[in-house]
Design an enzyme around this catalytic site. Sequence first.
Site, mmCIF file in Angstrom:
data_model
loop_
_atom_site.group_PDB
_atom_site.id
_atom_site.type_symbol
_atom_site.label_atom_id
_atom_site.label_comp_id
_atom_site.label_asym_id
_atom_site.label_seq_id
_atom_site.Cartn_x
_atom_site.Cartn_y
_atom_site.Cartn_z
ATOM 1 N N LYS A 19 -60.966 -7.239 20.590
ATOM 2 C CA LYS A 19 -61.202 -5.939 21.281
ATOM 3 C C LYS A 19 -61.405 -4.446 20.487
ATOM 4 O O LYS A 19 -62.405 -4.147 20.541
ATOM 5 C CB LYS A 19 -59.900 -5.601 22.492
ATOM 6 N N ARG A 94 -54.240 -3.314 32.149
ATOM 7 C CA ARG A 94 -53.265 -4.551 31.306
ATOM 8 C C ARG A 94 -52.119 -4.701 32.466
ATOM 9 O O ARG A 94 -51.698 -5.720 32.377
ATOM 10 C CB ARG A 94 -51.552 -3.433 30.553
ATOM 11 N N ARG A 133 -54.356 -9.190 9.504
ATOM 12 C CA ARG A 133 -54.781 -7.606 10.346
ATOM 13 C C ARG A 133 -53.585 -6.230 8.971
ATOM 14 O O ARG A 133 -52.724 -5.555 9.077
ATOM 15 C CB ARG A 133 -54.557 -7.462 11.503
ATOM 16 N N ARG A 166 -49.259 -3.246 11.166
ATOM 17 C CA ARG A 166 -48.831 -2.814 12.221
ATOM 18 C C ARG A 166 -47.276 -3.215 12.416
ATOM 19 O O ARG A 166 -47.236 -4.429 11.799
ATOM 20 C CB ARG A 166 -49.654 -2.762 14.153
ATOM 21 N N ARG A 177 -46.124 -10.000 22.675
ATOM 22 C CA ARG A 177 -47.073 -9.579 23.444
ATOM 23 C C ARG A 177 -47.990 -10.775 24.131
ATOM 24 O O ARG A 177 -48.608 -10.715 24.689
ATOM 25 C CB ARG A 177 -48.000 -8.689 22.226
#
Length: 224
Positions: A19, A94, A133, A166, A177
């Site tokens: 996203k 969300r 990431r 992160r 998540r």
Amino acid sequence: MSIYRSLNLILLGPPGSGKGTQAKVLSEKYHIPHVSTGDMLRDEVRRGTGLGRQAKAIMDRGELVPDEIVGSMILHRLDKEDCARGVILDGYPRNVAQAGVLDGILAELGRTLERVIVIDVDDEEIVRRLGGRRSCPKCGRVYHLVFNPPRDGKTCDDCGVALVQRDDDREDVIRERLRLYHQKTAPLIELYEKRGLIVTIDGSQPVEGVTGSIIDALGSPLSA
Ligand code: AP5
């Protein structure tokens, strides 16, 4: 000729579906801001504000920050002048309650939602992606160690700053998540489907392929 007078988009998809990566490109193409509640919350954490301190522990567990906090952040952001011609929402709404809040905010501002883009990627690919990431702590640019590496493998191409991982990109947190995404966020697809707003994109393609599919689905960009 443009088919949109304004372009208010939601990017929906599991954590790590791309996203943020797509929102950055679309924001440059359509000249509308990328509004990410995750980025806004991480900024609060970085600045050590009260809100940031409250949010950090929740985010590190992979849970959702209370609806009132993110709702108020979104209301203030969408009311800014630069959002008048549209916005790309990433990470908001969300859950069903947040979708209701967004409806109210858009109605209040006299705006409409043009499209909800669902970026579809399966769970195992998500775990692989988020493990690799890295992002720039200065400008927020997102990389992947394998799929989208920085030129020297460790610092931001734009800022030269060392990339960081992160805190919520640990496998146990990623799985939490994902669980919450399927439980709370995926039901929004049905809600927006009923309004005829959903466009589903195969998010397992390379980054440029995903971008091309979104642009094809959106049709003509906004007129200058
Ligand atoms: P948030 O920041 O919104 O995280 P997320 O939804 O979990 O999504 P991500 O940012 O992890 O992934 P992405 O889809 O943007 O993927 P990306 O482009 O980076 O939220 C974080 C936390 O904040 C939440 O857990 C919650 O606590 C809180 N929060 C935020 N909003 C909230 C709300 N509304 N309500 C309550 N709480 C909220 O890509 C991922 C990786 O894959 C990158 O390395 C990238 O380079 C790579 N990649 C991207 N596309 C491709 C591709 N096509 N092929 C291969 N690799 C790719």
